[in-house]
Design a protein around this motif. Structure first.
Motif, PDB file in Angstrom:
ATOM      1  N   ARG A  28      -4.302 -12.232  -2.687  1.00  0.00           N
ATOM      2  CA  ARG A  28      -4.789 -12.413  -4.063  1.00  0.00           C
ATOM      3  C   ARG A  28      -4.405 -13.792  -4.609  1.00  0.00           C
ATOM      4  O   ARG A  28      -5.195 -14.447  -5.289  1.00  0.00           O
ATOM      5  CB  ARG A  28      -4.184 -11.347  -4.979  1.00  0.00           C
ATOM      6  CG  ARG A  28      -4.685  -9.926  -4.773  1.00  0.00           C
ATOM      7  CD  ARG A  28      -3.954  -9.007  -5.746  1.00  0.00           C
ATOM      8  NE  ARG A  28      -4.207  -7.603  -5.544  1.00  0.00           N
ATOM      9  CZ  ARG A  28      -5.199  -6.908  -6.099  1.00  0.00           C
ATOM     10  NH1 ARG A  28      -6.063  -7.536  -6.877  1.00  0.00           N
ATOM     11  NH2 ARG A  28      -5.344  -5.622  -5.867  1.00  0.00           N
ATOM     12  N   SER A  37      -9.702  -3.631  -3.415  1.00  0.00           N
ATOM     13  CA  SER A  37      -9.838  -2.340  -4.085  1.00  0.00           C
ATOM     14  C   SER A  37      -8.496  -1.888  -4.639  1.00  0.00           C
ATOM     15  O   SER A  37      -7.445  -2.090  -4.023  1.00  0.00           O
ATOM     16  CB  SER A  37     -10.356  -1.300  -3.085  1.00  0.00           C
ATOM     17  OG  SER A  37     -10.366  -0.005  -3.652  1.00  0.00           O
ATOM     18  N   VAL A  38      -8.514  -1.272  -5.809  1.00  0.00           N
ATOM     19  CA  VAL A  38      -7.310  -0.707  -6.417  1.00  0.00           C
ATOM     20  C   VAL A  38      -7.353   0.809  -6.229  1.00  0.00           C
ATOM     21  O   VAL A  38      -8.259   1.477  -6.728  1.00  0.00           O
ATOM     22  CB  VAL A  38      -7.206  -1.067  -7.916  1.00  0.00           C
ATOM     23  CG1 VAL A  38      -5.968  -0.417  -8.535  1.00  0.00           C
ATOM     24  CG2 VAL A  38      -7.171  -2.578  -8.099  1.00  0.00           C
ATOM     25  N   SER A  39      -6.392   1.333  -5.487  1.00  0.00           N
ATOM     26  CA  SER A  39      -6.357   2.763  -5.181  1.00  0.00           C
ATOM     27  C   SER A  39      -5.871   3.577  -6.370  1.00  0.00           C
ATOM     28  O   SER A  39      -5.187   3.061  -7.260  1.00  0.00           O
ATOM     29  CB  SER A  39      -5.434   3.021  -3.986  1.00  0.00           C
ATOM     30  OG  SER A  39      -5.897   2.376  -2.825  1.00  0.00           O
ATOM     31  N   GLU A  49       5.394  -2.371 -11.297  1.00  0.00           N
ATOM     32  CA  GLU A  49       4.000  -2.042 -10.993  1.00  0.00           C
ATOM     33  C   GLU A  49       3.214  -1.833 -12.286  1.00  0.00           C
ATOM     34  O   GLU A  49       3.719  -1.241 -13.245  1.00  0.00           O
ATOM     35  CB  GLU A  49       3.915  -0.791 -10.118  1.00  0.00           C
ATOM     36  CG  GLU A  49       4.365  -1.047  -8.693  1.00  0.00           C
ATOM     37  CD  GLU A  49       4.210   0.174  -7.805  1.00  0.00           C
ATOM     38  OE1 GLU A  49       3.991  -0.015  -6.591  1.00  0.00           O
ATOM     39  OE2 GLU A  49       4.319   1.310  -8.316  1.00  0.00           O
ATOM     40  N   ASP A  51      -0.327  -0.415 -14.066  1.00  0.00           N
ATOM     41  CA  ASP A  51      -1.482   0.473 -13.919  1.00  0.00           C
ATOM     42  C   ASP A  51      -2.770  -0.336 -13.959  1.00  0.00           C
ATOM     43  O   ASP A  51      -2.964  -1.189 -14.842  1.00  0.00           O
ATOM     44  CB  ASP A  51      -1.480   1.511 -15.046  1.00  0.00           C
ATOM     45  CG  ASP A  51      -2.590   2.536 -14.879  1.00  0.00           C
ATOM     46  OD1 ASP A  51      -2.820   2.978 -13.749  1.00  0.00           O
ATOM     47  OD2 ASP A  51      -3.228   2.883 -15.894  1.00  0.00           O
ATOM     48  N   GLY A  52      -3.643  -0.092 -12.981  1.00  0.00           N
ATOM     49  CA  GLY A  52      -4.906  -0.809 -12.913  1.00  0.00           C
ATOM     50  C   GLY A  52      -4.843  -2.094 -12.110  1.00  0.00           C
ATOM     51  O   GLY A  52      -5.880  -2.674 -11.776  1.00  0.00           O
ATOM     52  N   VAL A  53      -3.626  -2.545 -11.799  1.00  0.00           N
ATOM     53  CA  VAL A  53      -3.453  -3.752 -10.987  1.00  0.00           C
ATOM     54  C   VAL A  53      -2.947  -3.381  -9.594  1.00  0.00           C
ATOM     55  O   VAL A  53      -3.578  -3.699  -8.584  1.00  0.00           O
ATOM     56  CB  VAL A  53      -2.471  -4.742 -11.655  1.00  0.00           C
ATOM     57  CG1 VAL A  53      -2.210  -5.949 -10.737  1.00  0.00           C
ATOM     58  CG2 VAL A  53      -3.007  -5.194 -12.996  1.00  0.00           C
ATOM     59  N   HIS A  54      -1.827  -2.684  -9.558  1.00  0.00           N
ATOM     60  CA  HIS A  54      -1.275  -2.250  -8.279  1.00  0.00           C
ATOM     61  C   HIS A  54      -1.919  -0.933  -7.838  1.00  0.00           C
ATOM     62  O   HIS A  54      -2.280  -0.772  -6.670  1.00  0.00           O
ATOM     63  CB  HIS A  54       0.238  -2.094  -8.381  1.00  0.00           C
ATOM     64  CG  HIS A  54       0.936  -3.373  -8.737  1.00  0.00           C
ATOM     65  ND1 HIS A  54       1.252  -3.704 -10.039  1.00  0.00           N
ATOM     66  CD2 HIS A  54       1.336  -4.407  -7.968  1.00  0.00           C
ATOM     67  CE1 HIS A  54       1.845  -4.887 -10.043  1.00  0.00           C
ATOM     68  NE2 HIS A  54       1.906  -5.335  -8.803  1.00  0.00           N
ATOM     69  N   TYR A  55      -2.034  -0.014  -8.753  1.00  0.00           N
ATOM     70  CA  TYR A  55      -2.681   1.284  -8.542  1.00  0.00           C
ATOM     71  C   TYR A  55      -3.253   1.752  -9.869  1.00  0.00           C
ATOM     72  O   TYR A  55      -2.855   1.272 -10.931  1.00  0.00           O
ATOM     73  CB  TYR A  55      -1.680   2.360  -8.061  1.00  0.00           C
ATOM     74  CG  TYR A  55      -1.194   2.212  -6.652  1.00  0.00           C
ATOM     75  CD1 TYR A  55      -1.928   2.715  -5.577  1.00  0.00           C
ATOM     76  CD2 TYR A  55       0.034   1.610  -6.376  1.00  0.00           C
ATOM     77  CE1 TYR A  55      -1.461   2.600  -4.272  1.00  0.00           C
ATOM     78  CE2 TYR A  55       0.508   1.492  -5.080  1.00  0.00           C
ATOM     79  CZ  TYR A  55      -0.251   1.992  -4.033  1.00  0.00           C
ATOM     80  OH  TYR A  55       0.208   1.870  -2.748  1.00  0.00           O
ATOM     81  N   HIS A  56      -4.159   2.735  -9.783  1.00  0.00           N
ATOM     82  CA  HIS A  56      -4.512   3.530 -10.946  1.00  0.00           C
ATOM     83  C   HIS A  56      -3.646   4.788 -10.833  1.00  0.00           C
ATOM     84  O   HIS A  56      -3.854   5.607  -9.936  1.00  0.00           O
ATOM     85  CB  HIS A  56      -6.001   3.904 -10.935  1.00  0.00           C
ATOM     86  CG  HIS A  56      -6.926   2.733 -11.045  1.00  0.00           C
ATOM     87  ND1 HIS A  56      -7.019   1.964 -12.186  1.00  0.00           N
ATOM     88  CD2 HIS A  56      -7.799   2.204 -10.155  1.00  0.00           C
ATOM     89  CE1 HIS A  56      -7.919   1.008 -12.005  1.00  0.00           C
ATOM     90  NE2 HIS A  56      -8.396   1.124 -10.779  1.00  0.00           N
ATOM     91  N   THR A  85      -9.194   6.038  -2.502  1.00  0.00           N
ATOM     92  CA  THR A  85      -9.994   4.857  -2.843  1.00  0.00           C
ATOM     93  C   THR A  85     -11.224   5.275  -3.638  1.00  0.00           C
ATOM     94  O   THR A  85     -12.075   5.996  -3.105  1.00  0.00           O
ATOM     95  CB  THR A  85     -10.462   4.119  -1.570  1.00  0.00           C
ATOM     96  OG1 THR A  85      -9.320   3.719  -0.810  1.00  0.00           O
ATOM     97  CG2 THR A  85     -11.296   2.899  -1.929  1.00  0.00           C
TER      98      THR A  85
END
Length: 199
Positions: A28, A37-39, A49, A51-56, A85
């Motif tokens: 990145r 893709s953000v899992s 971490e 939310d929405g960047v590393h994972y949802h 995903t």
């Protein structure tokens, strides 16, 4: 999974502690044009971490809803948590003809291979087993019992590297990130005369 013929779906997987997240973060930073893709996950956020960047980060009920509505390209349970995903953002990216990168666990990588045979599977390997043990122990964010469970899983995952199209050794994060981007942007074997990587 229909997509423009020039689009390439690349899956990065590997054992826990090998540095998948670190390599993707370097991708990145060094190659901001690469779409990652953000899992979604039911795991609790770790320190730092977003939310929405590393994972949802979602609750179990929301994860159940995504499964029920076929909203996940793949999903897997790992160390007591579920990861998946979202299919819509990946499909939208591939439809533009640009490559997409997924960072997922082994179970998920196998599901993607079954569902999208043209996907390129990349296995991120540690320089050595001792280095992997050291990295997991150095996290300091998990109890010893969880680390032992992750190491047992990692041993089994290392054996599965032969299922992947390419193995990238994470002996240097910047080099591994650049190698991964090179794989992402290389012409798909299915578009080249003389065959496919999946023959």
């Amino acid at each position: 999974m229909a997509a423009a013929t020039s689009a390439r779906l690349t899956v990065l997987s590997g054992p826990s502690g090998v540095g998948k997240g670190t390599v993707v973060a370097a991708v990145r930073q060094r190659h901001p044009d690469v779409w990652v893709s953000v899992s979604v996950t039911t795991r609790r956020p770790r320190v730092g971490e977003v939310d929405g960047v590393h994972y949802h980060f979602v609750e179990d009920a929301e994860f159940d809803r995504l499964i029920a509505t076929d909203g996940l390209l793949e999903w897997a349970e790992y160390a007591g948590n579920r990861y998946g995903t979202p299919v819509a953002p990946v499909a939208a990216q591939l439809a533009t003809g640009r490559p997409a990168l997924l960072e997922i666990e082994l179970q998920g990588a196998r599901q993607v291979r079954a569902r999208a045979q043209e996907a390129q599977l990349v296995f991120l390997a540690p320089p050595s087993w001792g280095e992997l043990v050291s990295r997991l122990a150095g996290r300091g964010s998990e109890p010893a019992a969880v680390q032992e469970r992750r190491l047992a899983i990692a041993q089994a995952e290392l054996v599965s590297s032969g299922e992947f199209d390419v193995v990238v050794v994470n002996d240097d994060v910047a080099r591994a990130a650049d190698e991964l981007v090179g794989l992402l942007t290389a012409p798909s074997p299915s578009l080249c005369p003389g065959g496919s990587a999946h023959e």
